[in-house]
Structures are given as structure tokens and as C-alpha cells.
Design an enzyme around this catalytic site. Sequence first.
Site, PDB file in Angstrom:
ATOM      1  CG  ASP A  36     -16.058  30.395 -29.689  1.00 43.56           C
ATOM      2  OD1 ASP A  36     -15.996  31.493 -29.135  1.00 43.56           O
ATOM      3  OD2 ASP A  36     -15.488  29.390 -29.266  1.00 43.56           O
ATOM      4  CG  ASP A  59     -12.225  26.261 -20.742  1.00 40.14           C
ATOM      5  OD1 ASP A  59     -13.453  26.204 -20.872  1.00 40.14           O
ATOM      6  OD2 ASP A  59     -11.659  27.038 -19.950  1.00 40.14           O
TER       7      ASP A  59
END
Length: 782
Positions: free
Chosen positions: A501, A720
Site C-alpha cells: 500500500d 482485514d
Amino acid sequence: MKLHRGLRRWAVTATAACLAALGLAAGQTTAAQAAVACDVAYTPNTWTTSPGQGGFTANITLKNLGDPLTAWTLAFDFPTTTQKYTPTGWGANWSQTGTRVTGQNLSYNGNLATGASANIGFNGTWSGTNPNPAAFTVNNVTCGGGNGQTPSVVTSATSVSVNEGGTATFTARLSSAPTANVTVATTRSSGDTDLTVSSGGSLTFTPSNWNTAQTVTLAAAQDADTTAGTAAFTVGGTGVTSATVNATEVDDDTTQTQSLVVTPAAVTVPEGGTATYTVKPAIQPSANLTVTSTAGSGDADLTVTSGGSLTFTSANWNTAQTVTLAAAQDSDTTNGTRTFTVASTGLTSKTVTATEADDDGPPPAGHVDNPYASATGYVNANWKAKAAAEPGGAAVSNTSTAVWLDRIAAIAGSSSVMGLRAHLDAAVTQDAANGSAPLTIQFVIYDLPNRDCSALASNGELLIAENGLNRYKTEYIDPIAAIMSDSKYANLRIVTIIEPDSLPNLITNLSFAKCAEANSTGAYVQGVQYALNKLHAMSNVYTYIDAAHHAWLGWDSNFNPSVNLFYSTVAGASAGVDSVDGFITNTANTSVTKELYFTINSTVNGTSVRQSKWVDWNWYVDESSFAQALRTALIAKGFRSGLGMLIDTSRNGWGGSARPTGPSTSTVLDTFVNQSRIDRRIHAGNWCNQSGAGLGARPTASPEAGLDAYVWIKPPGESDGASTDIPNDEGKKFDRMCDPTYTGNSLNGNNLTGALPNAPLSGQWFSAQFQELVRNAYPPVS
């Protein structure tokens, strides 16, 4: 724990000719007597997909010129009924009813101080024509109306520099629509008479073209004095508020000796690629000047391919010209160098040193091309125990999964969770029982400051503003490198997945404050480079950088800048492009590896699937095609030809009863795609604990050319993110995309999130998710 979101942001290249700047000068009286006054730049980027139709991106800058705002709604009407919001956008919650489009602020950008701006935008389609909106409203106040305000002249610059004997330009437009045609003149109001208006001295703005910038050209006469003169130019006319542009002459008479200006003096040329430098005279020549670039001593693979002979005249002398160097593809392992002499008769020559960035460099001793080839994978005892305790979990509990080092404390571990050294010790034990086959163990390096800057569920413990980059280096990377370098682990193949990310967020998410800070400070790039420098130095450590996934970077406007950023980041590490073994896509995401029943080239009644809501003009429909294309582009940019790719297949199987068994027979485009696609998410922008997802292909070495392996990086069963706000000391926040009741935002087309309910914090065990993945596994669990 790391997460991905499918986020689309189109890069917009705007010229002055296509800038529609709308002045919002209306007043709005609230209980606090707050006045609305603002300026909007609406910049469209339009393309044609077939005759008479296509797509566009609207990039909008909203600047508050009035009292501070705590919330805002921007609204306008498309001029035609065939202009449609897709819906995909950023910076606002967008919606469309009929021709009316509205954008409401998001939680992070509702407060706009006086003088502050919000960068927002969206993607759309059109047929026939794609005209700009004629008017806007902010908080229900008509833009440009009320309060008796008159249009102002808005210039692209308040000061310009004009080379003696040359020209310089600026643009002018109006802040709002005039009631009748307005003539705007540019005149010198004071200063050096050598500075004059060359063209554009009289511009006409009408009620329809007022929002199109027009160009004014200033010139500086060639003279013999040595003074850098200045002048003020007034840009205005009847019925408008004027602007002032100050011009400064860049005098060339103080330099009496001609010379060559060569930039830069050293370049790096990727093997099989090119690099450039520029040349220009320092002052205007009295006659044509020929400049040559010739190769000197050094590596003969480095040559001049264009610009070897350049001619400068008294007219073009002030425009730098380009010399292109190339490095031939060869089989040696040397970063060769060669000098190039830049010369012109009667002038002192300059030298440019070129260095080849070799892509055949020998791997460190004991370093293999593919760490997964002929190897077995480390089985994490912590994860194995949890998986085996779940219904059906025993069948996959011996699968190799990655260990996430997602905070400093994870390095040491605890009484209940193994730390880095404990995992490596266990890997040595497994390797000893493994016979002659090597063992590969995978770690996710994941603790950059301002981590996961565009979301909340995986925010980290370090902040850039609180000495985060230095702490990342000294308290996180250094201890990891020190442990991995222990000689007792030398026979292990240690794979590191570098900062999921991180770099992709610098391409698409700079509207988020933490991402903008990561970009402006260089913290992400410097952190990744530091990790590469430390980890690559160990011959048994392999480095793979996270490259997002196809539903994040699959548009050209994201893909190409990402390739450039990946290259510049890695090339800046100590060992350059040899610092990485490859890149990984789909980390902790659920994008399917291969769509079996349609491709990006499929059509329905002659219409490309790219135009479907699901594909949304992306160039890729699955991870395999994206990873292969990315690999090709990276090698063309300058990475070594043996670059490897990984795909995380831990949760992208999408099996179960909803899995299609063949292509749809529908002749309706969206129906065909929705019935044919294996990826069953509600929207490709959904990423959190996805309902219906299943275990994907089991870890496999060399599954196809160019791919080092399918891997399980996100351990199935690890959440998540939490579906509700859960206080914690790990820096992790509540992200609404993990809430199954949330009706979405512009990033996922305002759809439901598809997330499972009752989820714990990211990284914690989520039994319901694991059972969902086993139920929908493909290939099925047996």
C-alpha cells in the site's frame, strides 16, 4: 494487517485552452452571516472510444474565497442528457439525477478555511459532444450571481521572466461570466520600455467563453545595456476587476563570453534503454552555432542515438535541445561508463559521464533467480493451529503463509505470538527435516510512518510528524536486518514483501493529507529504499515490492506513473535495480487470478467490455494479465530481464455455487460481464473481509512464464479490519468499508461494501472469514 482498496484516479493533463475556471462570487447568509465566495477550476480530459462517443475525466479544484466553510455541496448541470457520471470519483460523494450532478464533501475535507482548496473530480462518459458545465452552485447559491460582484481578471502568474531578445507568456480568464462581451487589454503601466506586449494585447471574453484561458505574450527587446529591467502590466477593461503582472527582463549582456550550458553532467542509462541531457548556448550567438556530442573512452555499448549534431540560431538559441544516449543490451555484468564530449568551435567543451545500469548483474553468492523454485514453504505454527481448529481447516493448515511484521513489537513477539527470531528458528528446524530441498520463509515488512495513508483499518503506529521515518529505520528495519543476518539462518531463503500500500498511494491518493505528507517529505520512498539497502545486502534475502492490483493501477493514468515511480525509487537504492527480485500484486486482495470467460478484448454487440460498469474502462480484468503487463513495462523501463512477479492467491478463488461455469449468453453488456465474471464482489473497489470470497490457488512455484510463484501472503482467517470501532493500542482505526451496513462512497460506486459482519481488528483471527474462504475455495478443499 495490510489491506487494499480498488481505487481509481485518472491523471489529468490540462492545457490552458481546456481550463474552465468558474468564479463563485455569490453570497450566502446563514445564521452566522457567512458569505460564500469561491473559485472553481473545471479541467476536462476527454477521449473518444468510437465515433461520437467516449469517456472523460473532470478534475476540479474548489477554492474557498469567502468565510470558512464547515461543509459544502458543489452542484452543476451537464449541458447534454448524454453526459453521465460513471460513477467513479474522488474527494467528494458524487451523485447524478438527470443532468444534475452534486458532490458533497467527505469527512476529511469539509472544513475549508478562507483561501483553502479541495481537489476533487470524477470520471464520466459522453456521446455527441462533451461541453463544459455553464454554471455551478455551492451550498445552493448560484455561482457568479448576487451581491453585485463583477468578474475579475484571473492570470496564471503574477510575475514572469522574459529573456532579453525572447518572449514569455501568461494566460488570462475571467472569474465569472459577464453579462455582455468584455474586452481585456494588457498594457504596460510602468517600467522598462524594452518590455512590451507581443501578442494577446486585446482579448475578448463573452458570456460563453469567459471560462477559457487566453494567452498574452510579452517580449524583451535585445539591447546593449546590462540592466535587468522590470515593468508592470495591467490586465483589465471596462466592467471587470483588473489584475497586475510584473515582468522582469533576464539580461544577457552581462555575460560577454559565449559558453555551452549542458545539463546534467552525469546520466544513468538503463541497459537496453535510453537517457538524455540538454544543451544550449549561454547567450545569443551572432551566427549559427553548431554543437556536437561525441563518444570518448569507455564502454562502447553506450552511444549517441540522436542529437549528435545540434544547430542553434539567433532565434532558437534560448531553447535547450536534447541529446539521447542509449545502452545496448549485453550479457556482461558490468555497469560500464563512458564520457561524451560536447563541443563547438572556439568554445570550451563540456563532458557528460554516462553510466550503464546493468540488468545482468550477478546475484549475490548463493542468491538464486527464483527463491520458490524447488523449495518447500515454511508453515507458521501459530497460523496452522488456528486453521486446523476450524471446520475443514486441517486440509490446508500445512500451507505456507507469510508472517506479518506489522509493528515494532511484532519483531520480538510475545508469550502467545512468535517473533521474528522464533519463526526463523522454527524454519531452520523445518529445513533440517526437509531433506536436501531448500526452505522459503516469507515476511511482510509493513510499518512505514503514515502507513496505509488513504484508509483507516490498517493505520500504523508511526507518524512522519513524530520522527516516524527515523524510528522506522532504527527501531524497525535495523533490528529486522540484524536478526536475519545471523549466520545460522544463512541456508534459508528469506522472502520479504516490502511495504504493501505504500508507493501506489503516492500515485492515486495525494488528496489524503497523510498521503500528501508521505509524498512531500519523501518518507515512503526513503523508507522503501532504506529497507532495500539493508535487506538486499544479505545474499539469502529476497525483496519483492508491493504493486497494488489491477483494479487499483490498471488505468493508463495510474499504470504508467506507477512504473516510473517504481523505477525511480529502486534505482535510487544503493544497488539500483538489482536491489529487488521482483514485484507482487494482489497482496491481501481478492482480485481473481484469471477471468476464464471473458478478456479485455471481449465485445458484446460490438461494444468493448471496457465500457461495462464492472471493468470501468480498465485495461485489465484479472491479476495475471496485469502482473504480466507490469513486468513487461518494468523491464522496458530498466529493470533486469529476469525480474520475477508474485500474485497473492490466498483469498481470490471465488468458488462455491455462485461461480460461473461458462460465458454468459446475454447480449446486454453489463449483464454479460456480471454473469461471466468469476470475481463476485459487488464492486471492484471493495476490499474488506469480502463475503463470497474463497481460498485461491495453492502456493505454486513458476505457475507461468515471468511469475516466480502464486503465494499466500495474507493468511486466510486474519481480518482485514474491524466492522465496528474497537479501541486498540496498535494505531488501527475503524474504516466504514469494513462495515457491511455502509452504503459506500465514490471509491466503490456508492455500493454496499460486501464485508462480513462482526469482524475483529485487522490481523486478528476471524473464524467466520476463514470458514467462508474454505466454503468457497477454488480449487475446492478436499
